[in-house]
Design an enzyme around this catalytic site. Structure first.
Site, PDB file in Angstrom:
ATOM      1  N   LYS A 285       0.894  -1.221   0.080  1.00 48.18           N
ATOM      2  CA  LYS A 285       0.067   0.111   0.080  1.00 48.18           C
ATOM      3  C   LYS A 285       0.927   1.149  -0.004  1.00 48.18           C
ATOM      4  O   LYS A 285       1.937   1.265   0.680  1.00 48.18           O
ATOM      5  CB  LYS A 285      -0.933  -0.044   1.168  1.00 48.18           C
ATOM      6  CG  LYS A 285      -2.202  -0.860   1.115  1.00 48.18           C
ATOM      7  CD  LYS A 285      -3.032  -0.538   2.296  1.00 48.18           C
ATOM      8  CE  LYS A 285      -4.357  -1.209   2.253  1.00 48.18           C
ATOM      9  NZ  LYS A 285      -5.203  -1.140   3.265  1.00 48.18           N
ATOM     10  N   GLU A 371     -19.653  -8.715   8.134  1.00 45.29           N
ATOM     11  CA  GLU A 371     -20.781  -8.241   9.002  1.00 45.29           C
ATOM     12  C   GLU A 371     -21.798  -9.104   9.380  1.00 45.29           C
ATOM     13  O   GLU A 371     -22.379  -9.040  10.495  1.00 45.29           O
ATOM     14  CB  GLU A 371     -21.491  -7.020   8.022  1.00 45.29           C
ATOM     15  CG  GLU A 371     -20.595  -5.862   7.869  1.00 45.29           C
ATOM     16  CD  GLU A 371     -19.689  -5.921   6.565  1.00 45.29           C
ATOM     17  OE1 GLU A 371     -19.061  -5.034   6.336  1.00 45.29           O
ATOM     18  OE2 GLU A 371     -19.782  -6.884   5.776  1.00 45.29           O
ATOM     19  N   ARG A 399     -25.845  -5.576   4.515  1.00 43.44           N
ATOM     20  CA  ARG A 399     -25.089  -6.911   4.166  1.00 43.44           C
ATOM     21  C   ARG A 399     -25.424  -8.058   5.288  1.00 43.44           C
ATOM     22  O   ARG A 399     -25.416  -9.019   4.805  1.00 43.44           O
ATOM     23  CB  ARG A 399     -23.600  -6.788   4.050  1.00 43.44           C
ATOM     24  CG  ARG A 399     -23.193  -5.874   3.002  1.00 43.44           C
ATOM     25  CD  ARG A 399     -21.577  -5.362   3.366  1.00 43.44           C
ATOM     26  NE  ARG A 399     -20.840  -6.227   3.388  1.00 43.44           N
ATOM     27  CZ  ARG A 399     -19.745  -6.673   2.117  1.00 43.44           C
ATOM     28  NH1 ARG A 399     -20.061  -5.893   1.104  1.00 43.44           N
ATOM     29  NH2 ARG A 399     -19.003  -7.736   2.322  1.00 43.44           N
TER      30      ARG A 399
END
Length: 641
Positions: A285, A371, A399
């Site tokens: 990253k 979730e 979700r």
């Protein structure tokens, strides 16, 4: 313009077809220029930075090797797609990212043919790519589907559900696992790169395919032994046995910043007759920009920043954010209540759970992008006598709706839902807007649904959640800073289902839920100035409603308006139902509901979004005047008389 990077190669690449005209030796320079342009653009607009910098070479290589857009490139989440947008005909608009009327910060089908599938939530890419691949297969059309999924997104079960069903796509499906954090495999070196190139080659894949077919004809014991030997050898050398069990040919790990490694591996994968194939690519990253490399978390999503120093623009000091008020309040309450736990799904800082975790690390749980698991995990904790807080963005809680219904509501378990990013969210646009939570929660039996008007109310509501052991309870609050009110030293337990009158009038009543209260009070000032005495009530609860207060206000005022930061089916629908059930509608009540329009609103500044949605003070005034069947001039003239 002099601050723009010098990009002679990038300047001649208007689309991937131009990119494919370059020589392989030119790709390193192109990637460097693409990285510089990405840094410059995000420095101007703000947005997601580290993830995009990490896939510059990978994005370049994919567009160079595959025939996009005929070959469908699908990014998971999509926050890493800025380099992709620059290469696919949108460079001239890249400095409009995440602004009103500008480019989306994610992939978006309506924006470009190179965005075949929109995404801003996680772990959808493999399922979508499988759909593209099978459609091409059924219609005998050329074209592959390439899903680029980050290792964090692999923590969601949907990715594995898709992979388990992917074998029938054959070589039309390529999954690229962008490993930039979890370090699934050993460090990438020369040996692993060499192995990756070998095992992705047509002869090796063909040999493995032949061996599998021969093994199937062997007696069962020999077949099983041959299969286990193959898996063991590949696992020892490279890893990837899990993906092979799911029906993929595993290739990797490959250095995602080394184009000399990436290009031949992707070419082998493109030309392979076997499949589906998973390519394991290791990236960093923030690659190529020192500040982002040094602090990947702080440079994941950024404000405008100085490209030279990396210094981000900071908002002037102001009220604390709602997420931090929640996190700090919960941490304090947990000092004296050991039953309190906090659960988040890969968003500890975004939900304020990081504040809680700093003081109570053994009771803070980050379950990754899962979730559904988070909700049922919380249900299990609640069933065993704990007081769990499930802190999830409104848009992400969608979700897990089945788990909310089946595992929490039906069993009436006291799970506390801290729902962040309720309402409109500005630059992240429709995919992250918390538009539907009141509608999808307040319709459920056993649920309590609250919304604070300001940060002080959030403190009280957080404490109310702690004290509520009679079933599920939710508090929804917006993104951003509070209103600046003083925070209470000692939180109060609110009476469930009781609102409050914050301003008393006689002719008009505004029934507010959540942080539209400030606009309701402004509207009341305007209406009073027009001679229309106005009451403002903060209902606090969408469920259960304060029926006694609402009936009183509806029967003592000529016009009533409800206002909320949610879609149809929320507070307004519940008040209308109450008015209908109690006969108030038949009495000629002028009742109007104000809520988000029946559209998905694009990104813009929140205040502009709410104005466009018709949920500001001016819109409230106009709604009242229309209900009275007068234009403003008539009302003013009548008031003067």
């Amino acid at each position: 313009m002099s601050d723009l990077p010098v990009t002679p190669l990038l300047d001649i690449v208007a689309n991937p077809a131009d990119l494919r005209k370059l020589k392989p030796a030119q790709l390193r320079q192109l990637a460097d220029e693409l990285r510089a342009e990405t840094i410059s653009a995000v420095g101007t607009t703000g947005g997601h930075l580290g993830s995009g910098l990490g896939v510059v070479e990978l994005t370049t290589a994919i567009h160079y090797v595959f025939n996009t857009p005929e070959d469908r490139l699908i990014f998971d989440v999509g926050h890493q797609c800025y380099p992709h947008k620059i290469l696919t005909g949108r460079r001239d608009r890249i400095r409009t990212l995440r602004t009103g009327g500008g480019l989306s910060g994610f992939t978006k089908r309506s924006e470009s043919e190179y965005d075949p599938f929109g995404a801003a939530h996680s772990s959808t890419s493999i399922s979508a790519a499988l759909g593209f691949a099978i459609a091409n297969k059924l219609n005998d059309k050329p074209g592959k589907a390439i899903a680029v999924i980050g290792d964090g997104a692999m923590s969601a079960g949907m990715a594995y559900e898709a992979m388990n069903n992917a074998e029938q796509a054959g070589n039309r499906l390529v999954v690229i696992l962008n490993d930039n954090d979890m370090s699934i495999a050993p460090p990438v070196g020369g040996l692993s790169a060499y192995l990756a190139r070998i095992v992705s080659s047509r002869p090796f894949l063909g040999l493995r395919d032949l061996a599998k077919r021969v093994a199937r004809k062997l007696p069962r014991p020999l077949h099983d032994a041959a299969r286990k030997t193959d898996e063991f050898a590949r696992g020892m050398a490279m890893g990837g046995t899990l993906f092979e069990e799911l029906g993929f040919y595993y290739v990797g790990p490959v250095d995602g910043h080394n184009l000399d490694q990436l290009i031949p591996v992707l070419e082998n994968v493109r030309d392979a007759e076997q499949g589906p194939i998973l390519v394991h690519v290791v990236t960093q990253k923030g690659k190529g920009y020192a500040p982002a490399e040094a602090a990947a978390d702080k440079y994941h999503g950024v404000q405008k920043f100085d490209v030279i120093t990396g210094t981000q623009d900071k908002a002037p000091p102001g009220p604390p954010s709602y997420q931090n008020v929640f996190g700090e309040t919960l941490a304090k309450l947990a000092d004296t209540d050991t039953r309190i736990c906090a659960i988040t799904a890969a968003m500890p800082s975004g939900t304020g759970v990081d504040k809680f975790a700093a003081r109570h690390p053994d009771r803070a749980f980050d379950v990754g992008i899962a979730e559904q698991h988070a909700v049922t995990f919380a249900a299990g904790l609640a069933a065993q006598g704990m007081r769990p807080f499930c802190a999830i963005y409104s848009t992400f809680l969608q979700r897990a709706y089945d788990q909310v219904v089946h595992d929490v509501a039906i069993q009436n378990l006291p799970v506390r839902f801290a729902i962040d990013r309720a309402g409109l969210v500005g630059a992240d646009g429709a995919t992250h807007a918390g538009s539907f939570d009141v509608t999808y929660l307040a319709t459920l039996p056993n649920f309590v649904v609250m919304a604070p008007a300001d940060e002080a109310e959030l403190v009280h509501m957080t404490y109310t959640c702690v004290c509520h052991d009679d079933g599920p309870i939710a508090v929804r609050y917006p993104r951003g800073s509070g209103t600046g009110v003083a925070l209470p030293e000692t939180p109060e337990r609110l009476e469930i289902g009781k609102g409050r009158v914050v301003r008393q009038g006689k002719k008009v009543v505004i029934l507010s839920l959540g942080t539209r209260l400030e606009e309701a009070l402004k509207a009341a000032d305007q209406l009073d100035a027009k001679g229309l005495s106005t009451t403002v009530a903060d209902l606090r609860f969408a469920k259960p409603l304060d029926e006694a207060l609402i009936r009183k206000l509806l029967t003592t005022h000529e016009v009533a308006v409800t206002i909320e930061e949610g879609a149809i089916g929320g507070l307004g629908a519940h008040v209308l139902t109450l008015a209908s059930d109690t006969g108030l509608i038949d009495a000629g009540l002028k009742l109007r509901t104000m809520r988000l329009p029946d559209i998905f609103q694009d990104q813009d500044k929140p205040e502009k979004q709410y104005a466009e949605a018709g949920l500001d003070a001016d819109a409230i005034v106009e709604t009242v005047l229309k209900a009275l069947r007068h234009n403003s001039a008539t009302v003013i003239e009548g008031a003067r008389a």
